[in-house]
Design a protein around this motif. Sequence first.
Motif, PDB file in Angstrom:
ATOM      1  N   THR A 779      -0.290  -1.280  15.715  1.00 56.10           N
ATOM      2  CA  THR A 779      -1.439  -1.785  16.244  1.00 56.10           C
ATOM      3  C   THR A 779      -2.033  -2.107  14.707  1.00 56.10           C
ATOM      4  OG1 THR A 779      -2.542  -0.008  16.146  1.00 56.10           O
ATOM      5  CG2 THR A 779      -1.311   0.174  17.622  1.00 56.10           C
ATOM      6  N   PRO A 780      -2.602  -2.799  15.685  1.00 58.06           N
ATOM      7  CA  PRO A 780      -3.779  -3.550  14.383  1.00 58.06           C
ATOM      8  C   PRO A 780      -4.406  -3.022  13.513  1.00 58.06           C
ATOM      9  CG  PRO A 780      -3.269  -5.051  16.464  1.00 58.06           C
ATOM     10  CD  PRO A 780      -3.149  -3.652  16.570  1.00 58.06           C
ATOM     11  N   ALA A 781      -5.019  -1.877  13.882  1.00 58.45           N
ATOM     12  CA  ALA A 781      -5.716  -0.794  13.601  1.00 58.45           C
ATOM     13  C   ALA A 781      -4.675   0.324  12.045  1.00 58.45           C
ATOM     14  CB  ALA A 781      -6.288   0.065  14.804  1.00 58.45           C
ATOM     15  N   THR A 782      -2.873  -0.059  12.757  1.00 57.77           N
ATOM     16  CA  THR A 782      -2.457   0.968  11.421  1.00 57.77           C
ATOM     17  C   THR A 782      -2.336   0.648   9.857  1.00 57.77           C
ATOM     18  OG1 THR A 782      -0.529   1.187  13.267  1.00 57.77           O
ATOM     19  CG2 THR A 782      -0.075   1.738  11.165  1.00 57.77           C
ATOM     20  N   SER A 783      -3.016   1.452   9.456  1.00 60.06           N
ATOM     21  CA  SER A 783      -3.350   1.295   7.691  1.00 60.06           C
ATOM     22  C   SER A 783      -1.930   1.269   7.037  1.00 60.06           C
ATOM     23  CB  SER A 783      -3.674   2.485   7.227  1.00 60.06           C
ATOM     24  OG  SER A 783      -2.674   3.506   7.356  1.00 60.06           O
ATOM     25  N   LYS A 784      -2.497  -0.114   6.520  1.00 57.29           N
ATOM     26  CA  LYS A 784      -0.569  -0.371   5.633  1.00 57.29           C
ATOM     27  C   LYS A 784       0.356   0.856   5.219  1.00 57.29           C
ATOM     28  CE  LYS A 784       1.533  -2.923   1.840  1.00 57.29           C
ATOM     29  NZ  LYS A 784       0.930  -4.728   0.764  1.00 57.29           N
ATOM     30  N   GLU A 785      -0.137   2.120   4.420  1.00 52.49           N
ATOM     31  CA  GLU A 785       0.542   3.387   4.235  1.00 52.49           C
ATOM     32  C   GLU A 785       1.243   4.090   5.294  1.00 52.49           C
ATOM     33  OE1 GLU A 785      -3.161   3.360   3.833  1.00 52.49           O
ATOM     34  OE2 GLU A 785      -2.721   2.240   2.657  1.00 52.49           O
ATOM     35  N   ARG A 786       0.698   4.002   6.521  1.00 55.05           N
ATOM     36  CA  ARG A 786       1.428   4.042   8.379  1.00 55.05           C
ATOM     37  C   ARG A 786       2.848   3.343   7.970  1.00 55.05           C
ATOM     38  NH1 ARG A 786      -2.347   7.630  11.265  1.00 55.05           N
ATOM     39  NH2 ARG A 786      -1.171   7.363  12.985  1.00 55.05           N
ATOM     40  N   ILE A 787       2.931   2.150   7.573  1.00 56.51           N
ATOM     41  CA  ILE A 787       3.918   1.302   7.968  1.00 56.51           C
ATOM     42  C   ILE A 787       5.443   1.027   7.534  1.00 56.51           C
ATOM     43  CG2 ILE A 787       4.590  -1.281   8.262  1.00 56.51           C
ATOM     44  CD1 ILE A 787       1.444  -2.092   9.021  1.00 56.51           C
ATOM     45  N   PHE A 788       6.206   1.256   8.202  1.00 57.81           N
ATOM     46  CA  PHE A 788       7.476   1.931   7.788  1.00 57.81           C
ATOM     47  C   PHE A 788       8.604   1.041   8.733  1.00 57.81           C
ATOM     48  CE2 PHE A 788      11.135   4.930   7.569  1.00 57.81           C
ATOM     49  CZ  PHE A 788      10.392   5.141   6.000  1.00 57.81           C
ATOM     50  N   PHE A 789       9.491   0.398   8.009  1.00 63.25           N
ATOM     51  CA  PHE A 789      10.968  -0.220   8.458  1.00 63.25           C
ATOM     52  C   PHE A 789      11.895   0.992   8.693  1.00 63.25           C
ATOM     53  CE2 PHE A 789       9.484  -3.472   6.275  1.00 63.25           C
ATOM     54  CZ  PHE A 789       9.761  -5.406   7.377  1.00 63.25           C
ATOM     55  N   GLU A 790      11.796   1.485  10.180  1.00 62.36           N
ATOM     56  CA  GLU A 790      13.083   2.542  10.382  1.00 62.36           C
ATOM     57  C   GLU A 790      14.262   2.188  11.485  1.00 62.36           C
ATOM     58  OE1 GLU A 790      14.147   5.559  10.372  1.00 62.36           O
ATOM     59  OE2 GLU A 790      12.509   6.152  10.193  1.00 62.36           O
ATOM     60  N   ALA A 791      14.850   2.673  10.922  1.00 56.30           N
ATOM     61  CA  ALA A 791      16.927   2.345  11.652  1.00 56.30           C
ATOM     62  C   ALA A 791      16.991   3.020  12.415  1.00 56.30           C
ATOM     63  CB  ALA A 791      17.692   3.086   9.977  1.00 56.30           C
ATOM     64  N   PHE A 792      17.153   1.702  13.118  1.00 53.15           N
ATOM     65  CA  PHE A 792      17.336   2.489  14.874  1.00 53.15           C
ATOM     66  C   PHE A 792      18.614   2.320  15.121  1.00 53.15           C
ATOM     67  CE2 PHE A 792      12.602   2.306  14.840  1.00 53.15           C
ATOM     68  CZ  PHE A 792      12.500   3.530  16.048  1.00 53.15           C
ATOM     69  N   LYS A 793      19.261   2.482  16.426  1.00 55.96           N
ATOM     70  CA  LYS A 793      20.532   1.806  17.123  1.00 55.96           C
ATOM     71  C   LYS A 793      20.287   0.512  17.402  1.00 55.96           C
ATOM     72  CE  LYS A 793      22.965   6.686  16.467  1.00 55.96           C
ATOM     73  NZ  LYS A 793      22.898   7.478  17.159  1.00 55.96           N
ATOM     74  N   ASN A 794      20.485  -0.623  17.602  1.00 56.01           N
ATOM     75  CA  ASN A 794      20.752  -1.052  18.699  1.00 56.01           C
ATOM     76  C   ASN A 794      20.047  -1.059  19.730  1.00 56.01           C
ATOM     77  OD1 ASN A 794      21.468  -3.317  16.280  1.00 56.01           O
ATOM     78  ND2 ASN A 794      23.455  -3.346  16.931  1.00 56.01           N
TER      79      ASN A 794
END
Length: 846
Positions: A779-794
Amino acid sequence: MSDKKNVEPRLKTAVHKMIGVFVALTIFFLVIITVFGYFIFKKYSENLPDYEQLKNYSPMITTRIYSADGSLLNEFSKEKRIFVPIKNIPQNLINAFLAAEDSNFYNHSGIDVLAIFRTSVNNLFSMMRGDSGMGGASTITQQVVKNFLLTRERTLQRKIKEAILAFRISQVFPKDQILELYLNQIYLGSGAYGVVAASQVYFDKSVDELNLEEMALLATLPKAPSKLDPRKNITKAKERRNWVIQRMVDENFISEEEGLQAMDKPISLRPKKADEITRASFFSDSVKKELSELYGSDSVFENGIVVRTTLDPKLQDIAITAFEKGIEEYDIKHGYRGALGKIDSSGNWQEVLQKFDTKKIYKETWQKSVVLSLSKDSATVGLENGEIGVIEFASLKWAKKFINVDRVGLAPKKISEVLNVGDVVLTEKSNKEGIFNLKQIPEVNGGFVAIEPYTGRVVAMTGGYVDMPNQFNRATQAMRQPGSTMKTFGYIAALENGMTPATIIMDEEISLNQGSGLPPYQPSNYSSEFYGPTTLRSGLEQSRNVTTVRMADQVGLDKVVEVVKRFGVNDDPKKIYSLVLGSTETTVMRLATAYAMMVNGGKKITPALIEKIQDRDGHTIFRRDTRECKKCSFENLEEFVDKEIAQDLPMPYLNDDKEQVTDPATAYQITSMLQGVVDRGTAMRARSIGKILGGKTGTTNNSFDSWFVGFSADLVVAVYIGFDNPRTLGSEETGASVAMPVFINFMKDALKDKPSTPFRIPSSVKFVKIDRITGRYPTPATSKERIFFEAFKNDDEILEADEEENFEDKTNNENSSQPDDSNKDRDDNLNVIDRKIQENDPKGIY
């Protein structure tokens, strides 16, 4: 006058009669001898061995094991022999043997009558002088008969049979073929049969590299291989060598000047040096076992097969060094256990020391030593070879007294706290002249395997601390509980059955029914805390027991068992909750192979030690990679030779027909999660390698066994360290503190000159930016440290953020707690490591 005339005719008549009698007697004796010889010949010609078998000469020859780069790794044989055709043997080497053994070889018919007469006369004079040495007159052909067809008994009957067979063979076989048989069969001492093997044993050369004096030395050995062994009696060997050289001059094989130059040169032996030999006894023994299963033990030791293995000598040396260092560092950290024993050092200490039984094997560079005297700063020691050396007190700071596995004494303040006169210890020569270091045989041991994930080629392996043949191989034979390295397979089951790395599991108290008569199963985290909502990724990265068991319960133990079996970790694991925490047993090789199948995209591989096998005639009889290379050869190559544009040539390709053990997306997801273990979890210390890596630590209950399985994109390594008779490594010891340092030291050298390669990303994976704590869109309130590129199946669904749901960010406050595992899977230094979560922007996908 008349009397004189009468005497002369009578005299002539008498002379004629005497001559007639002599001739008659001569003829009579000749007839007798001929008849006697005929009956002797007829008698001993019966039941003679069939010399026709020599036409199909197929001697026992050495099986040779080569590493991947073509260097010789090991040899197996009953008789160390390498066959070589006569045309490939240098003429001077042939001439040396002819001069020494049978200079008339090309002129006689298998028996040299002149040589027999000459030797008989010489032996007669020798007997009259009282000499004990008696010369022989056996031709090379007779020696071939003796070596191939008859026993070595010294009887007249055997000599007669030998002469008959030698004559017959000379009528049937060309001289060069007889010489070929002789030069390949003759025993030349030190276990070497034939000139090629002897050339390697004494000079570490092929026969075409030998110089004149070396050839002459080999030609001295058939007479008395033991007495003339140049390593035992160099004076006698040189005398005999120079005699052979003089014989070569006498027979005009070489000039007098060449002979004098050769005789002036000293005997210079060159056995293979220790640092030229790859230490890989455990690997070689495994290859030998596999060969015996394929072709039978007799074939391995007799038929001279040539084996190209998968071993990389450079990586093997790095592995041995890293493994030994890891074992020694653990052993030293837990203190000095004292001398091996005590002897009287005042008398003939060397003889007593040589007989002293250490009861354990130790490294070849170490020597038994006895303390002869002490001074303030050093101890004088006597070695079993008689050498006197010194151990400096400054080198003994590590030798704190062992009290128990968790406790050692204070650092020694004087040398007598460590050593006493008469102590039997092990020492190793240092870099300083006359200075030795105190050594201790580690009680702990283990195994190491490095494997290529895409081919299954085992490039490095050791099964124990001391690299010696015919030992228990802890890399392939030791079944041990793998601790938290087993959790990975539970997570694979979850990913295959609808969960994602961002799926939330409640890390909270749970009591699971184990069946009738069994108490409920109540897993706990190492910290005795519970962490609430936890993503699968965090559960694996921080090695959370409760998260893992709850996840396995939701997925179903049947599915976890099936994954464990499918990946070959264990063929019959028990369906119990502790399975995902490492209660089943496996080997280092099995676990390395299973992790390799994650890294390679989920393809099934079989660990391979052998690349190719050729029989004694050079025909390939086994090949690891049996795939057909399409468009690798052309029926009409000429039509492509003149092409200037490379694109016009067909592109060769190999079809990858490996079975999928899991889908590529799942394989990448678990690989990515294991990369997180290194980046943020229990294996953060491995970040010091400076490459893109993944891995998993493992420690069993009460710290009995320590594990680490780690990998780059192209290399998987598994390390196990523990006691052969299981007991605790120490309450503070873990996979991170004992096994992982071996991995780190190995990978630092193994990957030193290689680029940091990202893991291969299949097209069936997509990366989505999420909140790593909630597993949902940020969300807009999520801190940068918690943002993560996760690997998902399509086809995975990512949940929208629920503003009302409250996720406590305990993971972000992990400086106050430790990654959890009741199997004690943690890193002692985690509290001092900066654990800031960084945005893991995947490379190479945008």
